[in-house]
Design an enzyme around this catalytic site. Structure first.
Site, mmCIF file in Angstrom:
data_model
loop_
_atom_site.group_PDB
_atom_site.id
_atom_site.type_symbol
_atom_site.label_atom_id
_atom_site.label_comp_id
_atom_site.label_asym_id
_atom_site.label_seq_id
_atom_site.Cartn_x
_atom_site.Cartn_y
_atom_site.Cartn_z
ATOM 1 N N GLY A 49 0.819 -1.198 0.000
ATOM 2 C CA GLY A 49 0.000 0.000 0.000
ATOM 3 C C GLY A 49 0.856 1.251 0.000
ATOM 4 O O GLY A 49 2.021 1.222 -0.386
ATOM 5 N N CYS A 50 0.280 2.357 0.419
ATOM 6 C CA CYS A 50 1.014 3.624 0.461
ATOM 7 C C CYS A 50 2.273 3.470 1.298
ATOM 8 O O CYS A 50 2.231 2.962 2.419
ATOM 9 C CB CYS A 50 0.117 4.712 1.045
ATOM 10 N N PHE A 51 3.392 3.924 0.765
ATOM 11 C CA PHE A 51 4.668 3.708 1.472
ATOM 12 C C PHE A 51 4.798 4.518 2.754
ATOM 13 O O PHE A 51 5.633 4.221 3.591
ATOM 14 C CB PHE A 51 5.870 3.940 0.568
ATOM 15 N N TRP A 52 3.981 5.527 2.960
ATOM 16 C CA TRP A 52 4.064 6.319 4.191
ATOM 17 C C TRP A 52 3.915 5.445 5.436
ATOM 18 O O TRP A 52 4.692 5.540 6.377
ATOM 19 C CB TRP A 52 2.983 7.392 4.206
#
Length: 229
Positions: A49-52
């Protein structure tokens, strides 16, 4: 994250009684096959998913010396956020996790990945984000890593650890491309942003809850990471 996802996250965050996205945890057992302790630092690239949020989780895991957001699976020419966001580059938003095997094993790194960092049963999406760039994938940097990761997925599938099959793809890393500077340390620098507060801070909290002996309060940030051996 697309603008409408930001608005969705804001609305959900403000809704009374709304459960946080990152609160859903499937605590899986450690891998039966793990590496032996080594004095040499190593890296593995994880997409979920989003790397954050993935970066945020591993920055709080003891033994991790660096967690860098970036792109893997595509070509150098398309390794930029604006292009990858189109979903047709082959890239996945990923995190290069460098760790000290004397402190944390590959098995522990993978157990965290499958337990709290993301949901490995979601195909080409994660939470509010959809597209192949948000797929679940492990990019290995050695044959040993590939063997351990594949054995672990087989172990979890046979144990029916999840209500749905694991869709995580495992392949050898060709090249990792670090993301733009403004994406690094994002969860730490923007904790009050609705998307982070709703989707990612609960993942970090779950790391501390379910892996208390492996959690560290102070994250290792990209600008503060120590050189690998």
């Amino acid at each position: 994250m697309k603008p409408y996802h930001f608005m969705l996250a804001a609305g959900l965050l403000l809704s009374p009684g709304c459960a946080l996205a990152g609160e859903d945890v499937t605590m899986v057992p450690p891998p039966a096959l793990d590496q032996t302790a080594s004095a040499k630092s190593e890296s593995i690239v994880l997409a979920g998913g989003c790397f954050w949020g993935v970066q945020g989780v591993y920055q709080h895991l003891k033994g991790v010396t660096s967690a860098v957001s970036g792109y893997a699976g595509g070509k150098k020419e398309t390794a930029s956020y604006e292009i990858v966001s189109g979903g047709d580059t082959g890239h996945a938003e990923s995190v290069e996790v460098t760790f000290d095997p004397k402190v944390v094993s590959l098995g522990k790194v993978l157990q965290v990945y499958f337990s709290v960092a993301h949901d490995p049963t979601q195909l080409n999406r994660q939470g509010p984000d959809s597209g192949t760039q948000y797929r679940s994938a492990i990019f290995t940097t050695s044959p040993d890593q590939e063997k351990i990761a594949k054995a672990y997925v087989s172990q979890l599938d046979k144990a029916k650890a999840y209500p749905k099959p694991i869709v995580t793809k495992i392949s050898a890393l060709e090249k990792f491309y670090p993301a733009e500077a403004y994406h690094q340390d994002y969860a730490t620098l923007h904790p009050s942003q609705p998307y982070i507060a709703y989707n990612d801070l609960p993942k970090i909290a779950n790391l501390g809850k379910y892996f208390p002996g492996d959690y560290r309060e102070k994250p290792v940030l990209v600008g503060e990471a120590k050189p690998s051996n």
